[in-house]
Scaffold this active site. Structure first.
Site, PDB file in Angstrom:
ATOM      1  N   ASP A   1      -9.635  -2.453  -5.250  1.00  0.00           N
ATOM      2  CA  ASP A   1      -9.299  -3.857  -4.966  1.00  0.00           C
ATOM      3  C   ASP A   1     -10.479  -4.568  -4.307  1.00  0.00           C
ATOM      4  OD1 ASP A   1      -7.489  -6.108  -4.668  1.00  0.00           O
ATOM      5  OD2 ASP A   1      -7.368  -5.622  -2.526  1.00  0.00           O
TER       6      ASP A   1
ATOM      7  N   HIS B   1      -9.518  -8.307  -4.978  1.00  0.00           N
ATOM      8  CA  HIS B   1      -9.226  -8.348  -3.536  1.00  0.00           C
ATOM      9  C   HIS B   1      -7.872  -9.039  -3.274  1.00  0.00           C
ATOM     10  CE1 HIS B   1     -11.298  -8.320   0.663  1.00  0.00           C
ATOM     11  NE2 HIS B   1      -9.991  -8.163   0.779  1.00  0.00           N
ATOM     12  N   LEU B   2      -6.847  -8.411  -3.831  1.00  0.00           N
ATOM     13  CA  LEU B   2      -5.504  -9.002  -3.763  1.00  0.00           C
ATOM     14  C   LEU B   2      -4.601  -8.356  -2.714  1.00  0.00           C
ATOM     15  CD1 LEU B   2      -4.484  -9.462  -7.535  1.00  0.00           C
ATOM     16  CD2 LEU B   2      -5.262 -11.187  -5.907  1.00  0.00           C
ATOM     17  N   GLY B   3      -5.159  -7.390  -1.958  1.00  0.00           N
ATOM     18  CA  GLY B   3      -4.319  -6.616  -1.039  1.00  0.00           C
ATOM     19  C   GLY B   3      -3.431  -7.469  -0.151  1.00  0.00           C
ATOM     20  N   ALA B   4      -4.007  -8.539   0.395  1.00  0.00           N
ATOM     21  CA  ALA B   4      -3.243  -9.352   1.356  1.00  0.00           C
ATOM     22  C   ALA B   4      -2.535 -10.512   0.670  1.00  0.00           C
ATOM     23  CB  ALA B   4      -4.189  -9.891   2.416  1.00  0.00           C
TER      24      ALA B   4
ATOM     25  N   GLU C   1     -18.601  -9.279  -3.604  1.00  0.00           N
ATOM     26  CA  GLU C   1     -17.405  -9.916  -4.174  1.00  0.00           C
ATOM     27  C   GLU C   1     -17.679 -11.372  -4.519  1.00  0.00           C
ATOM     28  OE1 GLU C   1     -13.992  -9.182  -1.664  1.00  0.00           O
ATOM     29  OE2 GLU C   1     -14.118  -7.043  -1.986  1.00  0.00           O
TER      30      GLU C   1
ATOM     31  N   ARG D   1     -12.475  -1.573   2.062  1.00  0.00           N
ATOM     32  CA  ARG D   1     -13.661  -2.399   1.846  1.00  0.00           C
ATOM     33  C   ARG D   1     -14.555  -1.700   0.838  1.00  0.00           C
ATOM     34  NH1 ARG D   1     -11.274  -5.921   3.330  1.00  0.00           N
ATOM     35  NH2 ARG D   1     -11.648  -7.461   4.945  1.00  0.00           N
TER      36      ARG D   1
ATOM     37  N   LYS E   1      -2.981   0.900  10.668  1.00  0.00           N
ATOM     38  CA  LYS E   1      -1.763   0.173  10.282  1.00  0.00           C
ATOM     39  C   LYS E   1      -1.467   0.342   8.790  1.00  0.00           C
ATOM     40  CE  LYS E   1      -3.314  -3.718  12.066  1.00  0.00           C
ATOM     41  NZ  LYS E   1      -4.553  -3.233  12.702  1.00  0.00           N
ATOM     42  N   VAL E   2      -2.461   0.025   7.952  1.00  0.00           N
ATOM     43  CA  VAL E   2      -2.221   0.110   6.511  1.00  0.00           C
ATOM     44  C   VAL E   2      -2.076   1.573   6.095  1.00  0.00           C
ATOM     45  CG1 VAL E   2      -3.101  -0.460   4.219  1.00  0.00           C
ATOM     46  CG2 VAL E   2      -3.503  -2.049   6.110  1.00  0.00           C
TER      47      VAL E   2
ATOM     48  N   ASP F   1      -8.516  10.734  10.370  1.00  0.00           N
ATOM     49  CA  ASP F   1      -8.835   9.577  11.216  1.00  0.00           C
ATOM     50  C   ASP F   1      -9.223  10.131  12.572  1.00  0.00           C
ATOM     51  OD1 ASP F   1      -8.793   7.376  12.969  1.00  0.00           O
ATOM     52  OD2 ASP F   1      -7.317   6.328  11.733  1.00  0.00           O
TER      53      ASP F   1
ATOM     54  N   VAL G   1      -8.325   0.058  -1.112  1.00  0.00           N
ATOM     55  CA  VAL G   1      -7.936  -1.316  -0.744  1.00  0.00           C
ATOM     56  C   VAL G   1      -8.511  -1.649   0.637  1.00  0.00           C
ATOM     57  CG1 VAL G   1      -5.813  -1.514  -2.123  1.00  0.00           C
ATOM     58  CG2 VAL G   1      -5.689  -0.577   0.187  1.00  0.00           C
TER      59      VAL G   1
HETATM   60  N1  LIG Z   1      -7.548  -5.297   0.386  1.00  0.00           N
HETATM   61  C1  LIG Z   1      -7.058  -6.113   1.272  1.00  0.00           C
HETATM   62  O1  LIG Z   1      -6.736  -7.241   0.988  1.00  0.00           O
HETATM   63  C2  LIG Z   1      -6.852  -5.636   2.670  1.00  0.00           C
HETATM   64  C3  LIG Z   1      -5.767  -6.079   3.424  1.00  0.00           C
HETATM   65  C4  LIG Z   1      -5.620  -5.615   4.732  1.00  0.00           C
HETATM   66  C5  LIG Z   1      -6.555  -4.738   5.257  1.00  0.00           C
HETATM   67  N2  LIG Z   1      -7.603  -4.373   4.500  1.00  0.00           N
HETATM   68  C6  LIG Z   1      -8.605  -3.432   5.020  1.00  0.00           C
HETATM   69  O2  LIG Z   1      -7.959  -2.191   5.247  1.00  0.00           O
HETATM   70  C7  LIG Z   1      -8.602  -1.505   6.291  1.00  0.00           C
HETATM   71  C8  LIG Z   1      -7.577  -1.015   7.286  1.00  0.00           C
HETATM   72  O3  LIG Z   1      -6.878  -2.089   7.862  1.00  0.00           O
HETATM   73  P1  LIG Z   1      -5.835  -1.802   9.039  1.00  0.00           P
HETATM   74  O4  LIG Z   1      -5.139  -3.075   9.313  1.00  0.00           O
HETATM   75  O5  LIG Z   1      -5.060  -0.607   8.740  1.00  0.00           O
HETATM   76  O6  LIG Z   1      -6.845  -1.501  10.228  1.00  0.00           O
HETATM   77  P2  LIG Z   1      -6.573  -0.539  11.450  1.00  0.00           P
HETATM   78  O7  LIG Z   1      -7.623  -0.877  12.447  1.00  0.00           O
HETATM   79  O8  LIG Z   1      -5.163  -0.607  11.876  1.00  0.00           O
HETATM   80  O9  LIG Z   1      -6.854   0.911  10.877  1.00  0.00           O
HETATM   81  C9  LIG Z   1      -8.124   1.411  10.599  1.00  0.00           C
HETATM   82  C10 LIG Z   1      -8.125   2.877  10.965  1.00  0.00           C
HETATM   83  O10 LIG Z   1      -9.351   3.426  10.520  1.00  0.00           O
HETATM   84  C11 LIG Z   1      -9.711   4.403  11.462  1.00  0.00           C
HETATM   85  N3  LIG Z   1     -11.111   4.759  11.344  1.00  0.00           N
HETATM   86  C12 LIG Z   1     -12.185   4.180  11.934  1.00  0.00           C
HETATM   87  N4  LIG Z   1     -13.293   4.846  11.585  1.00  0.00           N
HETATM   88  C13 LIG Z   1     -12.904   5.866  10.771  1.00  0.00           C
HETATM   89  C14 LIG Z   1     -13.594   6.905  10.098  1.00  0.00           C
HETATM   90  N5  LIG Z   1     -14.926   7.036  10.212  1.00  0.00           N
HETATM   91  N6  LIG Z   1     -12.882   7.774   9.355  1.00  0.00           N
HETATM   92  C15 LIG Z   1     -11.557   7.640   9.252  1.00  0.00           C
HETATM   93  N7  LIG Z   1     -10.844   6.678   9.878  1.00  0.00           N
HETATM   94  C16 LIG Z   1     -11.518   5.806  10.616  1.00  0.00           C
HETATM   95  C17 LIG Z   1      -9.336   3.786  12.782  1.00  0.00           C
HETATM   96  O11 LIG Z   1      -9.196   4.766  13.777  1.00  0.00           O
HETATM   97  C18 LIG Z   1      -8.033   3.123  12.460  1.00  0.00           C
HETATM   98  O12 LIG Z   1      -6.951   3.961  12.763  1.00  0.00           O
HETATM   99  C19 LIG Z   1      -9.632  -2.471   6.832  1.00  0.00           C
HETATM  100  O13 LIG Z   1     -10.866  -2.197   6.229  1.00  0.00           O
HETATM  101  C20 LIG Z   1      -9.153  -3.806   6.366  1.00  0.00           C
HETATM  102  O14 LIG Z   1     -10.180  -4.729   6.291  1.00  0.00           O
HETATM  103  C21 LIG Z   1      -7.772  -4.778   3.216  1.00  0.00           C
HETATM  104  O1  LIG Z   2      -9.101  -7.640   5.770  1.00  0.00           O
HETATM  105  C1  LIG Z   2      -8.160  -8.238   5.286  1.00  0.00           C
HETATM  106  O2  LIG Z   2      -7.273  -8.782   5.966  1.00  0.00           O
HETATM  107  C2  LIG Z   2      -8.014  -8.271   3.817  1.00  0.00           C
HETATM  108  O3  LIG Z   2      -9.133  -7.784   3.202  1.00  0.00           O
HETATM  109  C3  LIG Z   2      -7.595  -9.583   3.288  1.00  0.00           C
HETATM  110  O4  LIG Z   2      -8.666 -10.415   3.033  1.00  0.00           O
HETATM  111  P1  LIG Z   2      -8.372 -11.897   2.496  1.00  0.00           P
HETATM  112  O5  LIG Z   2      -7.825 -12.661   3.649  1.00  0.00           O
HETATM  113  O6  LIG Z   2      -9.675 -12.422   2.054  1.00  0.00           O
HETATM  114  O7  LIG Z   2      -7.381 -11.756   1.386  1.00  0.00           O
END
Ligand SMILES: NC(=O)c1ccc[n+]([C@@H]2O[C@H](COP(=O)([O-])OP(=O)(O)OC[C@H]3O[C@@H](n4cnc5c(N)ncnc54)[C@H](O)[C@@H]3O)[C@@H](O)[C@H]2O)c1
Ligand SMILES: O=C(O)[C@H](O)COP(=O)(O)O
Length: 599
Positions: free
Chosen positions: A311, A335-338, A316, A287, A206-207, A226, A285
């Site tokens: 991020d 960790h401000l992504g969300a 943390e 983990r 998604k992201v 991916d 952004v």
């Molecule tokens: N910084 C933040 O605040 C923040 C906010 C939202 C999400 N995130 C993090 O971002 C990441 C992605 O979130 P998302 O909502 O897009 O999740 P998602 O499940 O939609 O996407 C993750 C993708 O990673 C792929 N994947 C799995 N293993 C893999 C590998 N070994 N190599 C390459 N790709 C691989 C999956 O197939 C999937 O398409 C997660 O780690 C989530 O925790 C962080």
């Molecule tokens: O995985 C997530 O949704 C993001 O890392 C956001 O984490 P947070 O809710 O602690 O901001």
């Protein structure tokens, strides 16, 4: 077969059709039934997650800040305890008083938390995407559903990724600090352009796809790695899916968007940094744990990585003296992504709805540790869910000693094609029915397979295609327990297993077969099964014993081999008869054996 599972369809000749059709399936006795109470069409209840004790308002512990709209939704249904910044010990103490827990990424929901809950915790809601802070195995073992809010912060995270990418390329953070320190270093902070550069998006979910879309708008050449991403989604965005090695070797910028799993842990390490283009720039952004942070410091010092924008961190908040955080070529955010107003409100509502739904016994669409059963499948299976559990309960109570059950065979009779019936939910409910009467374990869709396996219970499933309406998912369910003795010998079928079979009539589950005998009794209250010599007056005799004790008989049915031969009488009762009454029933001369079964 004419029996209907629909709660609204009433067919006068239903019973006869069912019986004749059953009779035609097996050479077994005819049956008749006597319904002594007008039956209401009860709305089938679907209780998978909530224990019976949840008549009172459940308590939801919100352990990290949640948007107001989500809190308001929760308060309509539950007592809400907002206690932020709890220590692990405080969380373990509080959790035994809570039915649900909501966290973000800052709270570790460890095995100790589940162990401390004493079985009360039924749902953990992760207000966000990443569930790496929740011990999923422990949750499953404790029958606790984990739900997340996977969509509401996608755009926020993608925007933050782009913000870090552009800020890093133009040294925004460093230049800002420099100006504020009274300096004017225009030559020092010359940046690099994005247009025409190659961005490798690692994790095209998604992201990742939102980042790719935006980066294309900035004129970048975007590739992605991916292993599980569909090629058509990449094509639609104009992104080429490539191997891991190709992605890291050709990229000018790398943006990480995969989950933290054992496979992705420290995936950027010394070995892989060595394969990158000299001067590559990295954004994370996702983990912190997907990067070996010490290796990144080495790669920065060696000039392999020109800059990084982070991020997220392995720990943390990261230690103050962290070389990585302090590195002059690294830009960091906490960790401000969300963390946008919009995303936090969205996430709060998304998780509140999922948690309330789960507490009500509905299956959440965002369940992380349970099979997702699509809503339409769920709706049509609802009446059979209760039937499945009750057949399991009956079958296990027929086992002599109640234990030693190892091999169970479930047969689903349906007119549908085998791959057109999702039986996971039914299997879970049969497992619940089989295990709960003989143990203190709470079984639900989350832990059913785990609990069965742990107890050495092997459940095999078979589909039998029979004539009927494809509108209906099922015509009957049969449960057989092999290699056990029965406390009611008539429950043993010709092939040697304890056998019970049932179907749904007018939305109400009915028992239609015990061993080789056909009966017809609605599965409500409790049941007395008697084997007797078929003769006049038996119903009256047993009925009056129960009547003398004011035990209300709801349903009676007799299935017999042939007139005046052996018969099985099934009696539905609303109240539990006293031991004395049961003994009097057993003393009726024509009764050869009987058993009382609680549903
Ligand atoms: N910084 C933040 O605040 C923040 C906010 C939202 C999400 N995130 C993090 O971002 C990441 C992605 O979130 P998302 O909502 O897009 O999740 P998602 O499940 O939609 O996407 C993750 C993708 O990673 C792929 N994947 C799995 N293993 C893999 C590998 N070994 N190599 C390459 N790709 C691989 C999956 O197939 C999937 O398409 C997660 O780690 C989530 O925790 C962080
Ligand atoms: O995985 C997530 O949704 C993001 O890392 C956001 O984490 P947070 O809710 O602690 O901001």
């Amino acid at each position: 077969m004419a029996a209907s599972a629909s709660p609204t369809l009433r067919t006068p000749s239903l019973r006869n059709s069912v019986l004749s059709s059953l009779s035609s399936k097996l050479p077994v006795p005819s049956a008749f039934s006597l319904n002594l109470r007008p039956r209401s069409v009860a709305a089938p209840r679907f209780v998978v997650l909530v224990s019976a004790s949840l008549n009172a308002k459940p308590t939801v512990l919100v352990a990290e800040k949640l948007g107001e709209a989500g809190l308001d939704l929760l308060k309509e249904f539950a007592n809400v305890d907002c206690s932020y910044n709890l220590s692990p010990e405080e969380l373990c103490t509080k959790i035994s008083l809570c039915d649900a827990l909501i966290v973000r990424s800052g709270t570790k929901v460890s095995r100790e938390v589940f162990e401390s809950s004493g079985g009360r915790l039924k749902v953990v809601g992760r207000a966000g995407v990443g569930i790496d802070n929740v011990d999923l195995a422990a949750a499953t073992e404790h029958g606790c559903l984990v739900v997340n809010a996977p969509t509401a912060n996608t755009v926020a995270a993608a925007e933050h990724g782009i913000a870090l990418l552009t800020a890093m390329a133009r040294n925004v953070a460093q230049a800002d600090a420099s100006v504020k320190a009274g300096k004017w270093q225009r030559n020092k902070y010359v940046g690099v352009s994005l247009v025409g550069k190659t961005l490798a998006v690692m994790g095209f979910g998604k992201v990742g796809s939102e980042v790719a879309r935006r980066a294309k708008g900035l004129g970048m050449h975007v590739i992605a790695h991916d292993p599980y991403a569909p090629a058509d989604r990449a094509r639609a965005i104009g992104v080429e899916l490539v191997s891991f090695d190709e992605a890291i070797a050709t990229a000018d910028f790398i943006s990480l968007h995969m989950p933290l799993t054992p496979a992705t842990s420290k995936i950027l390490n010394d070995e892989n940094f060595a394969k990158m283009k000299k001067g590559v720039r990295i954004v994370n952004v996702a983990r912190g744990g997907v990067i070996d942070e010490e290796a990144l410091v080495r790669a920065l010092d060696a000039g392999i990585v020109a800059q990084a924008a982070l991020d997220v961190f392995t720990e943390e908040p990261p230690p103050k003296e962290s070389k990585l955080v302090q590195h002059e070529n690294v830009t960091v955010t906490p960790h401000l992504g969300a963390s946008t107003m919009e995303a936090q409100e969205g996430v709060a509502v998304e998780i509140a709805e999922a948690v309330v739904g789960a507490l009500k016994g509905e299956l959440a669409a965002t369940a992380v540790n349970a099979p997702m059963v699509p809503a339409e499948v769920l709706t049509e299976l609802k009446p059979f869910v209760e039937l499945a559990e009750k057949l399991g309960r009956l079958a296990v109570q027929l086992v002599a000693g109640g234990s030693g059950v190892k091999t169970v065979k479930v047969t689903y009779g349906s007119s549908r094609a085998p791959d057109d019936l999702d039986t996971r939910l039914l299997r879970a409910m049969i497992t619940k029915g089989l295990i709960e009467p003989i143990s203190s374990v709470f079984v639900n869709l989350v832990n059913a397979d785990f609990t069965a396996k742990q107890r050495g219970l092997r459940i095999t499933e078979e589909r039998v295609i029979i004539d009927g309406s494809p509108e209906k998912p099922l015509e009957y369910i049969q449960v057989q327990i092999a290699n056990v003795e029965s406390k009611f010998a008539s429950a043993i079928s010709d092939s040697g297993e304890i056998k019970v079979e049932g179907l749904v009539k007018d939305g109400i589950p009915h028992l239609t077969k015990v061993g080789s005998f056909e009966v017809d009794v609605s599965l409500e209250g409790s049941i007395i099964l008697c084997r007797q010599v078929d003769q006049p007056g038996m119903i009256g005799k047993v009925g009056s014993i129960l009547g003398e004790e004011n035990v209300n008989v709801s349903f009676m049915s007799v299935g017999r081999i042939a007139p005046r031969k052996q018969a099985v009488m099934a009696i539905g009762v609303d109240e539990q008869p006293s031991k004395e009454s049961l003994k009097r029933i057993g003393d009726v001369p024509a009764i050869e054996e009987f058993v009382f079964l609680k549903l």
